[in-house]
Design a protein around this motif. Structure first.
Motif, PDB file in Angstrom:
ATOM      1  N   ILE A 110      -5.942  -6.910  -7.793  1.00 43.36           N
ATOM      2  CA  ILE A 110      -4.984  -6.016  -7.155  1.00 43.36           C
ATOM      3  C   ILE A 110      -4.762  -4.765  -7.991  1.00 43.36           C
ATOM      4  O   ILE A 110      -4.606  -3.659  -7.458  1.00 43.36           O
ATOM      5  CB  ILE A 110      -3.651  -6.764  -6.920  1.00 43.36           C
TER       6      ILE A 110
ATOM      7  N   GLU B  86      -5.354  -1.029  -6.676  1.00 38.80           N
ATOM      8  CA  GLU B  86      -4.280  -0.040  -6.695  1.00 38.80           C
ATOM      9  C   GLU B  86      -4.749   1.235  -7.391  1.00 38.80           C
ATOM     10  O   GLU B  86      -4.433   2.351  -6.969  1.00 38.80           O
ATOM     11  CB  GLU B  86      -3.060  -0.657  -7.403  1.00 38.80           C
TER      12      GLU B  86
ATOM     13  N   ILE C  54       3.306  -5.116  -2.968  1.00 38.50           N
ATOM     14  CA  ILE C  54       2.430  -4.246  -2.169  1.00 38.50           C
ATOM     15  C   ILE C  54       3.089  -3.923  -0.825  1.00 38.50           C
ATOM     16  O   ILE C  54       3.067  -2.773  -0.352  1.00 38.50           O
ATOM     17  CB  ILE C  54       1.059  -4.915  -1.948  1.00 38.50           C
TER      18      ILE C  54
ATOM     19  N   LYS D  58       4.149  -0.196   0.596  1.00 39.48           N
ATOM     20  CA  LYS D  58       3.685   0.358   1.882  1.00 39.48           C
ATOM     21  C   LYS D  58       4.869   0.830   2.729  1.00 39.48           C
ATOM     22  O   LYS D  58       4.781   1.858   3.413  1.00 39.48           O
ATOM     23  CB  LYS D  58       2.861  -0.691   2.635  1.00 39.48           C
TER      24      LYS D  58
ATOM     25  N   PHE E 279      -4.173   1.672   1.349  1.00 37.05           N
ATOM     26  CA  PHE E 279      -3.506   0.410   0.998  1.00 37.05           C
ATOM     27  C   PHE E 279      -3.710  -0.630   2.093  1.00 37.05           C
ATOM     28  O   PHE E 279      -3.933  -1.811   1.798  1.00 37.05           O
ATOM     29  CB  PHE E 279      -2.007   0.651   0.771  1.00 37.05           C
TER      30      PHE E 279
ATOM     31  N   PHE F 248      -5.877  -4.161   1.041  1.00 46.70           N
ATOM     32  CA  PHE F 248      -5.083  -5.371   0.818  1.00 46.70           C
ATOM     33  C   PHE F 248      -4.968  -6.210   2.084  1.00 46.70           C
ATOM     34  O   PHE F 248      -3.916  -6.782   2.382  1.00 46.70           O
ATOM     35  CB  PHE F 248      -3.701  -4.990   0.282  1.00 46.70           C
TER      36      PHE F 248
END
Length: 606
Positions: A282, A286, A411, A415, A462, A466
């Motif tokens: 992750i 990122e 996360i 968002k 994003f 993810f």
């Protein structure tokens, strides 16, 4: 006579009689009669043998002592024996303490990433201190062996003990996951770091460094997969209990046809048929999302200017003098692409020092014309703010012993923030972008919509990177808040009944509010087997390869140009001791198993 009919003296339950002490000057030591005069032991606990020894060797000298004189002599002999025994015991304790101290000091040397030869330096310091503070204890300190070879041996033994403990723990895992990453050391040897995170039947999480595997030849997916399999087989994992794999996202790791993740998944599913999850770190993702901003026209100017100031010694000194005259204590750091937080630090310092940088570059005949452009300054301010937001997210994603649902929540929250910022910037409101707000004070009519498009692109990135969290959202929602799941019918069939029972249990509902999420599921044992199995799978998941990155930092501190000949085994031993989290070496057991050795240092005055 047959063997079964032979007399066995040790089975005749004979006992030592106190009168033998007075009559024959004998006492009992470790179950055997021992003479107080010559300390010789008699093999058979029998009065005839004891009397014969006394009459043969000592009667002529001690028969004349009777009454109180004999009792005083016996007490004197007993006192001498006890003193001798205490001396032996004390000597053994001092010797064991010296060995234990060498283990503890070796452990500290490994934890501090110091070379083995520093043991000699520590020994000299101890001896100097002992001479001044406690001269009578000088020999005790001298007995502590801290030679280079001893330190290397001690660290290897500590590492082997930790490895043995890990093998025992692996046997109890009901679910486990693996994190792997690959880097190159100072000698250009590719090193593969492997971490394992497992959960046992009590839902206790163990997160430990498994091994650093040197890749001496190619580093193809087949090579890496073979090394991972060998390392896991060495500790005896049950492959059918594997849940997930976290990697750095390199093509050899995540290739759909022949990547390590694919091979790992095929091996596990061939054994258990369950869903196997793979995570692209992750933190790496990122960092990759940041690149979607595509503001190279800002970074190029910043990096070029910083390099001009920092790469030349004279420029660096003169710039620091300029800052010192202005009572500014911080300077400009270099930008390092591979360091996650470097971009934000450089941008923030550049923005704060933009006036001083402009003055300095003017004096040097290298004016930064972009600093005169309000549009470029707004772009710089926006990039500073959004990079700072991303760095804050990055810091939240770092750390040990984190549950993967925490990453998902972080996360998801980010968002939502991006959605909010997109809407606010579309309306010309930079409320959460302080640098941009300050720059736009003089130009309230500045166009903010272009930054709204940047935020929208970042949000799309994003969402794309993810997706795995969306696929796991059902399991995650049950795990993080089992009492708020509305419809049991929407959940997997195997946990529907247990969810209903759990939601109707008032005691467990109160417990859920009072203890941490990772501890709550321990209270469900053994009445909720399906829910605890789900919890075990989620608790053992790695979301990042943060631990691998951390171990590479320790590797680079230990294996430097000055220590480039450090062997792979010794490097692995050092990292094993350094990275241990849930286990501690059994130093006392190692000392007991070791034949107590003392240093050969001569402490007599020169």
């Amino acid at each position: 006579m047959s063997l079964s009919k032979r007399r066995k003296v040790d089975k005749e339950c004979r006992i030592f009689k106190e009168k033998w002490t007075t009559s024959y000057l004998f006492t009992e030591m470790h179950g055997k009669p021992s003479c107080l005069v010559c300390l010789q032991q008699v093999s058979v606990l029998k009065e005839y043998n004891i009397r014969r020894h006394y009459e043969t060797h000592h009667s002529e000298k001690y028969d004349g002592l009777q009454g109180q004189l004999r009792r005083d002599k016996i007490n004197e002999l007993l006192a001498g024996l006890r003193k001798q025994q205490s001396t032996f015991i004390q000597s053994r304790e001092v010797s064991e303490a010296a060995v234990k101290a060498s283990y503890l000091i070796a452990s500290e040397i490994a934890l501090a990433s110091k070379p083995y030869s520093d043991g000699d330096f520590v020994k000299r310091c101890m001896m100097k201190a002992a001479e001044l503070v406690c001269p009578e204890k000088r020999q005790a300190f001298a007995n502590i062996s801290l030679t280079r070879n001893t330190i290397a041996e001690r660290i290897s033994e500590l590492s082997a003990d930790l490895d043995s403990q890990l093998k025992q723990r692996v046997k109890s895992f009901i679910a486990f996951s693996v994190a792997i990453d690959e880097s190159t050391d100072i000698t250009d040897v590719a090193q593969l770091a492997i971490f394992i995170r497992g959960v046992d039947e009590t839902l206790t999480v163990t997160e430990e460094f498994l091994e650093l595997v040197p890749m001496m030849d190619t580093t193809t997916a087949e090579d890496i997969f073979g090394s991972v399999v060998a390392a896991l087989d060495r500790v005896g994992v049950d492959w059918s209990r594997a849940v997930s794999l976290a990697t750095d996202g390199a093509p050899s790791m995540v290739g759909k046809k022949a990547g390590v993740a694919t091979k790992f998944k095929d091996k596990v599913q061939a054994l258990n048929g369950d869903r196997f999850w793979t995570f692209h770190c992750i933190l790496h993702q990122e960092a990759l999302c940041c690149k979607s901003l595509k503001m190279d026209h800002v970074m190029e100017v910043v990096v070029r200017t910083v390099n001009f100031i920092r790469s030349r010694g004279l420029n660096h000194r003169q710039f620091d003098k300029l800052l010192s005259d202005s009572n500014i204590t911080h300077s400009l750091p270099y930008h390092t692409e591979v360091r996650w937080l470097s971009r934000g630090a450089v941008l923030r310092h550049f923005f704060d020092l933009r006036e001083e940088i402009g003055q300095f570059m003017e004096k040097k005949g290298k004016p930064v014309l972009e600093l005169q452009s309000q549009e470029w300054l707004r772009d710089l301010a926006f990039l500073v703010d959004i990079t700072e937001h991303l760095n804050n997210l990055n810091k939240m994603l770092q750390g040990r012993k984190k549950v993967v649902t925490q990453f998902s929540d972080n996360i998801h929250a980010f968002k939502l923030k991006l959605t909010l910022w997109e809407m606010q910037l579309a309306n010309g409101n930079p409320a959460h972008f302080p640098c941009l707000r300050d720059v736009c004070v003089t130009r309230p009519d500045a166009d903010m919509k272009r930054y709204k498009d940047k935020i929208a692109g970042l949000l799309r990135e994003f969402e794309k990177r993810f997706q795995v969290f969306g696929e796991l959202e059902t399991e995650f929602s049950v795990f993080r808040s089992p009492f708020t799941v509305n419809k049991a019918s929407d959940l997997p069939v195997e946990i529907q009944l247990e969810i209903i029972d759990l939601q109707c249990d008032a005691d467990l509902k109160g417990k859920f509010a009072s203890v941490g999420l990772d501890r709550f599921y321990q209270y469900l044992l053994p009445g909720y087997p399906k829910l605890t199995a789900l919890a075990a799978k989620i608790l053992c998941m790695f979301g990042t390869t943060y631990l691998c990155e951390q171990i590479f930092s320790v590797m680079n501190i230990n294996k430097t140009k000055m220590r480039s000949r450090l062997t792979n085994k010794h490097l692995n031993d050092i990292l094993k001791v350094t990275a241990s989290q849930d286990m501690t070496p059994g130093v006392d057991a190692l000392v007991q198993a070791k034949r107590c050795q003392v240093s050969g240092t001569n402490t007599s005055p020169d």
